[in-house]
Design an enzyme around this catalytic site. Sequence first.
Site, PDB file in Angstrom:
ATOM      1  N   HIS A   4       0.763  -1.410  -0.159  1.00  0.00           N
ATOM      2  CA  HIS A   4      -0.024  -0.209   0.145  1.00  0.00           C
ATOM      3  C   HIS A   4       0.961   1.542   0.042  1.00  0.00           C
ATOM      4  CE1 HIS A   4      -0.005   0.792   4.464  1.00  0.00           C
ATOM      5  NE2 HIS A   4       0.284  -0.730   4.628  1.00  0.00           N
TER       6      HIS A   4
ATOM      7  N   ASP B 188      -0.709   4.351   0.832  1.00  0.00           N
ATOM      8  CA  ASP B 188      -1.129   5.292   1.864  1.00  0.00           C
ATOM      9  C   ASP B 188      -0.387   4.999   3.033  1.00  0.00           C
ATOM     10  OD1 ASP B 188      -2.451   2.760   2.219  1.00  0.00           O
ATOM     11  OD2 ASP B 188      -4.270   3.862   3.328  1.00  0.00           O
TER      12      ASP B 188
ATOM     13  N   ASP C 220       5.928   1.439   7.009  1.00  0.00           N
ATOM     14  CA  ASP C 220       4.596   1.063   6.573  1.00  0.00           C
ATOM     15  C   ASP C 220       3.879   1.991   5.399  1.00  0.00           C
ATOM     16  OD1 ASP C 220       2.084  -0.117   7.051  1.00  0.00           O
ATOM     17  OD2 ASP C 220       1.835   0.559   9.053  1.00  0.00           O
TER      18      ASP C 220
ATOM     19  N   GLU D  23      -5.343   0.910   2.486  1.00  0.00           N
ATOM     20  CA  GLU D  23      -5.151  -0.072   3.515  1.00  0.00           C
ATOM     21  C   GLU D  23      -5.324   0.483   4.865  1.00  0.00           C
ATOM     22  OE1 GLU D  23      -3.276  -2.942   6.390  1.00  0.00           O
ATOM     23  OE2 GLU D  23      -2.739  -0.725   5.924  1.00  0.00           O
ATOM     24  N   GLU D  24      -4.637   1.850   5.007  1.00  0.00           N
ATOM     25  CA  GLU D  24      -4.948   2.003   6.438  1.00  0.00           C
ATOM     26  C   GLU D  24      -6.218   2.600   7.078  1.00  0.00           C
ATOM     27  OE1 GLU D  24      -2.534   1.867   8.409  1.00  0.00           O
ATOM     28  OE2 GLU D  24      -0.656   1.744   7.312  1.00  0.00           O
TER      29      GLU D  24
ATOM     30  N   ASP E  15       4.337  -6.504   4.540  1.00  0.00           N
ATOM     31  CA  ASP E  15       3.988  -5.580   5.429  1.00  0.00           C
ATOM     32  C   ASP E  15       3.739  -5.764   6.817  1.00  0.00           C
ATOM     33  OD1 ASP E  15       2.515  -2.744   5.758  1.00  0.00           O
ATOM     34  OD2 ASP E  15       0.571  -3.612   5.150  1.00  0.00           O
TER      35      ASP E  15
ATOM     36  N   HIS F 109       3.076   4.217  12.477  1.00  0.00           N
ATOM     37  CA  HIS F 109       1.925   4.816  13.069  1.00  0.00           C
ATOM     38  C   HIS F 109       2.180   5.666  14.238  1.00  0.00           C
ATOM     39  CE1 HIS F 109      -1.539   1.552  11.944  1.00  0.00           C
ATOM     40  NE2 HIS F 109      -0.380   1.699  11.060  1.00  0.00           N
TER      41      HIS F 109
END
Length: 444
Positions: free
Chosen positions: A75, A77, A108, A142-143, A169, A417
Site C-alpha cells: 500500500h 497510503d 509502513d 489499506e490504513e 507489510d 503509526h
Amino acid sequence: MRPSHLEDFYSFLRFPSISTDDACVEKLSDCAHWLVTKLNGIGLTAQLVQTPRHPVVWAKNKHRAGRQTVLIYGHYDVQPADPLDLWDSPPFEPVLKDGYVFARGATDNKGQILSHILGVQETIEEDGELPVNLHLVVEGEEEIGSPNLVDFLQQNREALKCDVVAVSDTGMIGRGVPTLSYGLRGVAALNLKVTGPKLDLHSGVFGGAVANPITALAQLLATLHNREGRVAIPGFYDQVMPLQDWEREAWKKLPITVDDAILKETGAKKLFGEAGYSTLERIWARPTAELNGIGGGYQGPGSKTVIPSYAFAKITFRLVPNQKADEIIPLAKEHLQKNSPAGVTLDFEGGHSGAWYLTDPHAVYGQVAQRALRKAFDREPALIREGGSIPITTDFRNVLGVETLLLGLALPNCRAHSPNENFPLENLEAGIRLNKAILRELAT
Ligand code: BES
Ligand code: MN
C-alpha cells in the site's frame, strides 16, 4: 545502495498520502501516478484503476503460459503524522540518520513495497525478464480498512488469477532475523455514545438530580475487562482457537527478549495483559478489547462546573481465529446495553472490520517463502504470528483462492503509526534480495 534507489525512496516518501484525510486526496493521486510512471519505467505495464476514493495501481509483466504467477501486494497510503511536535524532523521530508531513513510511511509500507519494486527492476535489468508472471497491486486505502479493494479483486478476478500472493507489510522479530508471519489478528471497530440531558447543564443546579454521561461511560467501559486483563463480555472467547502446541514451543525458543524490548520501546512501567499467556502469545494469538479514544464534556483550560450532555468512546477489538466480527460486535453491544447505568441512553456506530488470517507455514508455498528468506538473510527464518491486521489477505483467499506469504521487513523499533517512523537502508537492500530470491524460488 544505488543512488537512484535512494532517490526513488525519497520521492515516494515525500507524498503525504494520508488516506483518512480528505485534504490529501490529490496527494494520493499524485503518489499513485508517480508509481505508475516508475513501474512503466522498469519495463512493466502499469495502470491506475480508479475507485470511489483512492486509486489502485496495478502493473504486470508479459505473462507466459506454464510459469508460476505471483501477486505482490502493498500500500502507498500512510497513517496521519500527528502529533507533529513529537517528530525530530518533518514527517514528509525524509532524512537519513545512521543508516535509517525517517519519514511517515518509511516502514509502513513504502520502504517495504519499494524493495519489491526495486527487486523486480534489478531482476529485469540482470536477466532481461522475470522468471514468473507478475501482478503488482499497490492500493491507497489499506490504513482505512481497504474499503474498495475487494470490489477491485472481484471485478478483475479472472485477470488476477495467480498461484500465490506475497506481501511485505509485517515485521521481523529483530535486525537480520528473517521472519515468516503465518498469522494476523483481525479487527472490529465500535463507536459508543452515551447521552444524558439534552444540553450541557450547571453541575451545581442539576448535579445530584440527573445522571452524568461521563460517569456512566466510565462505569460502562470498566465492565469490558476484569482486573486480570481478560475481556469480560460474555461469549467473547467462545470461538477462540487455542494455540497449537508446536507454536507455543517454537515461540519460546525465538531468539528475542520480548518483554525487555517492549518495556524499552514503549516506556511502559510494567507489562500487562491476560493472565496465563506469555507476552508474545497475548499479542499474536489472543484477542483484545482496546479503547482508542474517549471524549465528552469540558476540555478547555482550567475547570468548568458542567454536566455534559454526552460522552463517547472509540473501541476496537483485535480478533483471532475463529472469532467473527459480526458475532463479536453484537455481543459487545448487548453487554454494554445490559450494563448501562440508569438515566442515559446508548447509541452505537459500527466501524470497519477485517478478518484475521492464519495459514500453514509448512505447506508448499510456505516452504518456498522459507527458502527465499534463508537465501536473502543467510539465516534460519523465524515462524511467527503477529498482532496487526491486513484484512485483505482473507479476501485473497476467498476471491482469488490463494494463500498469502507475509515476508515482513519492519523492525520492532520502526515506529509505524508513531512519530519518528523509520526504515533502515539495510532492510531496503535485504528486501531487494528477498524479492529476487522469491521470484527465483517460485520459478524452480
Ligand atoms: N502493516 C500494518 C499491519 C501490521 C502491523 C501487521 C504490525 C503486522 C504487524 C498495516 O498497515 C496496518 O496498520 N493495518 C491496520 C489495519 C486496520 C486499519 C484495518 C491495523 O492493523 O491497525
Ligand atoms: Mn499500518
